[in-house]
Design a protein around this motif. Structure first.
Motif, PDB file in Angstrom:
ATOM      1  N   SER A 237       0.831  -1.195   0.000  1.00 18.82           N
ATOM      2  CA  SER A 237       0.000   0.000   0.000  1.00 18.82           C
ATOM      3  C   SER A 237       0.872   1.256   0.000  1.00 18.82           C
ATOM      4  CB  SER A 237      -0.919  -0.009   1.223  1.00 18.82           C
ATOM      5  OG  SER A 237      -1.563   1.222   1.391  1.00 18.82           O
ATOM      6  N   GLN A 238       1.947   1.219   0.761  1.00 16.11           N
ATOM      7  CA  GLN A 238       2.863   2.355   0.835  1.00 16.11           C
ATOM      8  C   GLN A 238       3.530   2.603  -0.508  1.00 16.11           C
ATOM      9  OE1 GLN A 238       3.109   4.434   3.206  1.00 16.11           O
ATOM     10  NE2 GLN A 238       5.051   5.477   3.023  1.00 16.11           N
ATOM     11  N   THR A 239       3.906   1.546  -1.189  1.00 18.58           N
ATOM     12  CA  THR A 239       4.527   1.689  -2.509  1.00 18.58           C
ATOM     13  C   THR A 239       3.575   2.379  -3.473  1.00 18.58           C
ATOM     14  OG1 THR A 239       5.890  -0.270  -2.154  1.00 18.58           O
ATOM     15  CG2 THR A 239       5.564   0.420  -4.431  1.00 18.58           C
ATOM     16  N   ARG A 240       2.299   1.955  -3.457  1.00 16.51           N
ATOM     17  CA  ARG A 240       1.299   2.608  -4.313  1.00 16.51           C
ATOM     18  C   ARG A 240       1.132   4.076  -3.930  1.00 16.51           C
ATOM     19  NH1 ARG A 240      -1.491  -2.177  -3.269  1.00 16.51           N
ATOM     20  NH2 ARG A 240      -2.824  -1.117  -1.774  1.00 16.51           N
ATOM     21  N   TRP A 241       1.122   4.350  -2.625  1.00 15.10           N
ATOM     22  CA  TRP A 241       0.946   5.723  -2.159  1.00 15.10           C
ATOM     23  C   TRP A 241       2.112   6.597  -2.607  1.00 15.10           C
ATOM     24  CZ3 TRP A 241       3.610   8.634   1.705  1.00 15.10           C
ATOM     25  CH2 TRP A 241       2.990   9.829   2.047  1.00 15.10           C
ATOM     26  N   ILE A 242       3.324   6.108  -2.503  1.00 19.14           N
ATOM     27  CA  ILE A 242       4.491   6.894  -2.913  1.00 19.14           C
ATOM     28  C   ILE A 242       4.474   7.129  -4.417  1.00 19.14           C
ATOM     29  CG2 ILE A 242       7.016   6.832  -3.160  1.00 19.14           C
ATOM     30  CD1 ILE A 242       7.078   5.506  -0.365  1.00 19.14           C
ATOM     31  N   LYS A 243       4.082   6.112  -5.184  1.00 22.30           N
ATOM     32  CA  LYS A 243       4.094   6.236  -6.653  1.00 22.30           C
ATOM     33  C   LYS A 243       3.046   7.214  -7.163  1.00 22.30           C
ATOM     34  CE  LYS A 243       6.110   1.834  -7.916  1.00 22.30           C
ATOM     35  NZ  LYS A 243       5.907   0.546  -8.588  1.00 22.30           N
ATOM     36  N   SER A 244       1.891   7.265  -6.506  1.00 27.51           N
ATOM     37  CA  SER A 244       0.854   8.137  -7.049  1.00 27.51           C
ATOM     38  C   SER A 244       0.037   8.872  -6.002  1.00 27.51           C
ATOM     39  CB  SER A 244      -0.082   7.342  -7.956  1.00 27.51           C
ATOM     40  OG  SER A 244      -0.750   6.353  -7.215  1.00 27.51           O
ATOM     41  N   GLY A 245      -0.326   8.213  -4.935  1.00 30.81           N
ATOM     42  CA  GLY A 245      -1.231   8.815  -3.965  1.00 30.81           C
ATOM     43  C   GLY A 245      -0.695  10.061  -3.305  1.00 30.81           C
ATOM     44  N   ARG A 246       0.554  10.001  -2.857  1.00 29.85           N
ATOM     45  CA  ARG A 246       1.144  11.137  -2.146  1.00 29.85           C
ATOM     46  C   ARG A 246       1.101  12.395  -3.002  1.00 29.85           C
ATOM     47  NH1 ARG A 246       7.408  10.823  -1.350  1.00 29.85           N
ATOM     48  NH2 ARG A 246       7.177  10.957  -3.579  1.00 29.85           N
ATOM     49  N   ASP A 247       1.569  12.283  -4.228  1.00 30.02           N
ATOM     50  CA  ASP A 247       1.627  13.461  -5.090  1.00 30.02           C
ATOM     51  C   ASP A 247       0.243  13.923  -5.527  1.00 30.02           C
ATOM     52  OD1 ASP A 247       4.433  13.619  -4.926  1.00 30.02           O
ATOM     53  OD2 ASP A 247       4.639  12.104  -6.482  1.00 30.02           O
ATOM     54  N   ASN A 248      -0.668  12.980  -5.742  1.00 31.86           N
ATOM     55  CA  ASN A 248      -2.038  13.368  -6.089  1.00 31.86           C
ATOM     56  C   ASN A 248      -2.707  14.108  -4.937  1.00 31.86           C
ATOM     57  OD1 ASN A 248      -1.955  12.291  -8.671  1.00 31.86           O
ATOM     58  ND2 ASN A 248      -2.706  10.302  -8.014  1.00 31.86           N
ATOM     59  N   GLU A 249      -2.499  13.609  -3.721  1.00 25.90           N
ATOM     60  CA  GLU A 249      -3.063  14.286  -2.552  1.00 25.90           C
ATOM     61  C   GLU A 249      -2.457  15.676  -2.380  1.00 25.90           C
ATOM     62  OE1 GLU A 249      -2.568  11.739   0.872  1.00 25.90           O
ATOM     63  OE2 GLU A 249      -3.377  10.030  -0.212  1.00 25.90           O
ATOM     64  N   ALA A 250      -1.141  15.758  -2.505  1.00 27.44           N
ATOM     65  CA  ALA A 250      -0.469  17.053  -2.350  1.00 27.44           C
ATOM     66  C   ALA A 250      -0.902  18.016  -3.446  1.00 27.44           C
ATOM     67  CB  ALA A 250       1.045  16.866  -2.373  1.00 27.44           C
TER      68      ALA A 250
END
Length: 135
Positions: free
Chosen positions: A66-79
Motif C-alpha cells: 500500500s505504501q509503494t502505491r501511495w508513494i508512486k501516485s497517492g502522495r503526489d495526487n493528494e499534495a
C-alpha cells in the motif's frame, strides 16, 4: 486530423504537468530542511517502526505494498489537490502527517481486532485485509 493532433497535444501537456508535480529526490531534500516537514517525516518513520514491531509479517507486507502505491501516485495526487490553497511544504507536510496517521490507525485497528478474537476465544485473529477494512 487537426482535432486529433490537438487532442494528443493536450494529453501530452497534461502528462507533462502531472509528472512535473511529482516529488523528486532533490525536492525531498529541500523539504526535509523545513522543521514541520521534518517532524512529519519522523512521525511517518515512527509509524513504520511501530507497524513493523506490531503487525504480522503478512499484514506488514500488505501495508508495504500500500505504501509503494501511495508513494508512486497517492502522495503526489493528494499534495497536488492541496497546492491550490497551500504551499508545497505545507501540502507535503499535511499529506505525510496524514499517512503517518493512516499507518498508526491501521496498527490500532489490527490490535483491536486481535483483542476481539482473543476475547471470543478464537485461536487466530482474522486479518484486517480479509475483512476489507483497510487497504
Amino acid at each position: 486530423m487537426k482535432s486529433i493532433k490537438i487532442f494528443y497535444l493536450v494529453i501530452m501537456l497534461f502528462a507533462l504537468v502531472n509528472s512535473a508535480s511529482a516529488l523528486s529526490d532533490k525536492e525531498y531534500r529541500q523539504l526535509i530542511k523545513n522543521q514541520s516537514f521534518s517532524d512529519a517525516d519522523k512521525a511517518l518513520n515512527e509509524a513504520w517502526t511501530n507497524a513493523k514491531n506490531s503487525l504480522s509479517e503478512k499484514d506488514f507486507n500488505a501495508l508495504k505494498k500500500s505504501q509503494t502505491r501511495w508513494i508512486k501516485s497517492g502522495r503526489d495526487n493528494e499534495a497536488r489537490q492541496l497546492l491550490k490553497k497551500l504551499s508545497r511544504v505545507q501540502a507535503y507536510t499535511l499529506v505525510t502527517n496524514s499517512r503517518a496517521d493512516y499507518i498508526n490507525n491501521y496498527v490500532q485497528l489490527h490490535y483491536l481486532l486481535y483483542l476481539r478474537h482473543i476475547k471470543k476465544g478464537s485461536a487466530e485473529p482474522q486479518s484486517l485485509l480479509t475483512l476489507n477494512l483497510i487497504l
